[in-house]
Design an enzyme around this catalytic site. Structure first.
Site, PDB file in Angstrom:
ATOM      1  N   ASP A  75       0.862  -1.188   0.000  1.00 54.55           N
ATOM      2  CA  ASP A  75       0.000   0.000   0.000  1.00 54.55           C
ATOM      3  C   ASP A  75       0.897   1.236   0.000  1.00 54.55           C
ATOM      4  OD1 ASP A  75      -2.348   1.817   0.772  1.00 54.55           O
ATOM      5  OD2 ASP A  75      -3.278  -0.165   0.829  1.00 54.55           O
ATOM      6  N   HIS A 114      -3.473   6.054   3.414  1.00 52.39           N
ATOM      7  CA  HIS A 114      -4.209   4.824   3.114  1.00 52.39           C
ATOM      8  C   HIS A 114      -3.518   3.593   3.687  1.00 52.39           C
ATOM      9  CE1 HIS A 114      -6.106   1.702   0.518  1.00 52.39           C
ATOM     10  NE2 HIS A 114      -7.147   2.520   0.537  1.00 52.39           N
ATOM     11  N   SER A 276     -11.298  -1.439   0.848  1.00 53.45           N
ATOM     12  CA  SER A 276      -9.902  -1.295   1.254  1.00 53.45           C
ATOM     13  C   SER A 276      -9.752  -1.582   2.747  1.00 53.45           C
ATOM     14  CB  SER A 276      -9.396   0.122   0.958  1.00 53.45           C
ATOM     15  OG  SER A 276      -9.156   0.306  -0.410  1.00 53.45           O
TER      16      SER A 276
END
Length: 436
Positions: A75, A114, A276
């Site tokens: 990520d 994220h 996610s």
């Protein structure tokens, strides 16, 4: 029922959400229970983590908390947050060309947090007093593989993913989490070898299905790659999310994707949604299963998760394009008796490649030729004696002069006859003159 627990968790979360966000076949052997984990369900942050009860995670903690298992988070990088991850991150790298060598610096101005959100859902440590955000597998180790989306990276995305997978496998990953999609069904052939490399090294690969709210109407790669465990999303009532999930026949399991929490790279608490976040909840559950049952290979870890899923009311055929095999039940995945399988229930990428990828053509074999004996040609006629071209020869008379005479004479005679006849006709028509 687990759905009732989800609803109860939602009500409790709603009551305190404002204050928190303002402040930041053969039975499997039964695993040995572990000592209680510091966990205060009345803590405002823990109360917001409704999935801990709704997905049976707190019950699974009575058996395991993921010790000895490593989750690689491919990520945008896991932030350096000692109070959240402590010593959880045991290694990392950057494959984007834009991050730090250890993979811990956020990559991308938009998506930089994220990776930290994803990692905190999977394995955040929580505080010693049982407060603060805690991940599904709070004793699992993490690997941070930083990638960049779009303009945030100088390396092509397909190369980042392939390189990240190989690095994670080579550095001890038992589980790989990928919370992104390409919004296309197909994938670059470079991913074939990378995902096969993970499967050949017994790694569980968990990926997000994508979100309609982000433009993904159907699952896209890597969620379409055979063998991965694709995660769809549900809301707090266990209903398929409209915006924070999508649909597709490759979805294997559903987990919460709405009303999620995550810790940003600067340590602040964030509210977010999407598959996610559902994916690392499942990746954390896979870590619990692998910790409790280290004898199981990746195919059987995935099989336990989907076979113990809670059925969805009204869904009769599985896998369902919205829910897969059902709703995640971490406690059952860890503790239930599930017959072993011999193959990955989510598909065989090697077989898919064999059927659908065109193999490199081998060089055409050189034709073998056998010499053939040919009889010699007869000798040529001797040349004739040279003569004058003005003097007719026997051949020229036979084939030239005589045929020409034979054709010309009748024509001449015919022409003379026609001329004579014409003269007679004219003479007959001329008037006679009288005598003097």
């Amino acid at each position: 029922m687990r759905l009732q627990a989800i609803v109860r968790g939602t009500v409790a979360a709603a009551a305190i959400a404002a204050s928190v966000l303002l402040t930041g076949a053969t039975p499997t052997p039964s695993p040995t229970p572990t000592p209680p984990i510091p966990d205060d369900p009345s803590d405002p942050v823990r109360a917001l983590e409704y999935w801990l009860d709704g997905a049976g995670i707190r019950e699974a903690w009575q058996t395991t908390r993921g010790e000895g298992v490593t989750i690689a988070v491919i990520d945008t990088g896991i932030g350096r947050i000692p109070t959240v991850f402590g010593d959880a991150v045991v290694g990392g790298t950057d494959v984007s060309g834009s991050g730090s060598p250890d993979g811990r610096s956020p990559v991308g101005a938009v998506d930089g947090d994220h990776g930290s959100w994803v990692a905190s859902l999977a394995a955040a440590r929580g505080k010693a007093d049982g407060s603060g955000m805690i991940g599904v597998a709070p004793e699992a180790d993490l690997l941070s593989v930083s990638i960049g989306f779009g303009a945030a990276a100088s390396v092509p995305f397909v190369d980042q993913v392939a390189d990240g997978i190989r690095w994670a496998v080579d550095n001890g990953a038992d589980i790989i989490n990928m919370s992104f999609t390409t919004n296309t069904l197909d994938w670059d052939q470079r991913w074939d070898d990378a995902f096969l490399y993970a499967y050949e090294h017994d790694v569980v690969v968990v990926v997000a299905a994508g979100n309609r709210g982000s433009g993904t109407s159907m699952v896209g790669a890597p969620a379409t790659i055979p063998g991965v465990l694709t995660v769809g999303g549900v809301d707090q009532t266990g209903t398929a999310s409209v915006e924070a999930s999508t649909q597709g026949i490759t979805i294997g399991i559903s987990a919460p994707s709405e009303g999620l929490l995550g810790v940003s790279a600067d340590g602040s608490l964030a509210s977010w949604r999407g598959t996610s976040g559902a994916a690392p909840i499942v990746a954390g559950t896979a870590a619990l299963v692998r910790s409790a049952h280290p004898e199981l290979d990746a195919a059987n870890v995935i099989n336990r998760i989907i076979e113990t899923a809670l059925p969805v009311p009204g869904v009769t055929d599985v896998p369902d394009p919205l829910y897969g095999y059902g709703l995640l039940d971490a406690d059952a995945a860890v503790s239930a008796s599930v017959p072993p399988v011999d193959a990955n229930p989510m598909g065989d990428l090697a077989e898919w490649v064999r059927l659908y990828r065109r193999a490199d053509a081998a060089p055409a074999p050189e034709p073998e030729s056998t010499p053939v004996d040919v009889e010699p040609l007869p000798p040529a006629d001797p040349p004739s004696t040279a003569g004058s071209p003005l003097i007719p020869s026997a051949e020229s008379l036979r084939y030239g002069t005589l045929p020409l005479i034979m054709l010309s004479v009748p024509g001449i005679l015919f022409g003379l006859g026609v001329t004579a006849a014409a003269r007679r006709i004219r003479s007959a028509r001329k008037p006679s003159t009288p005598a003097a």
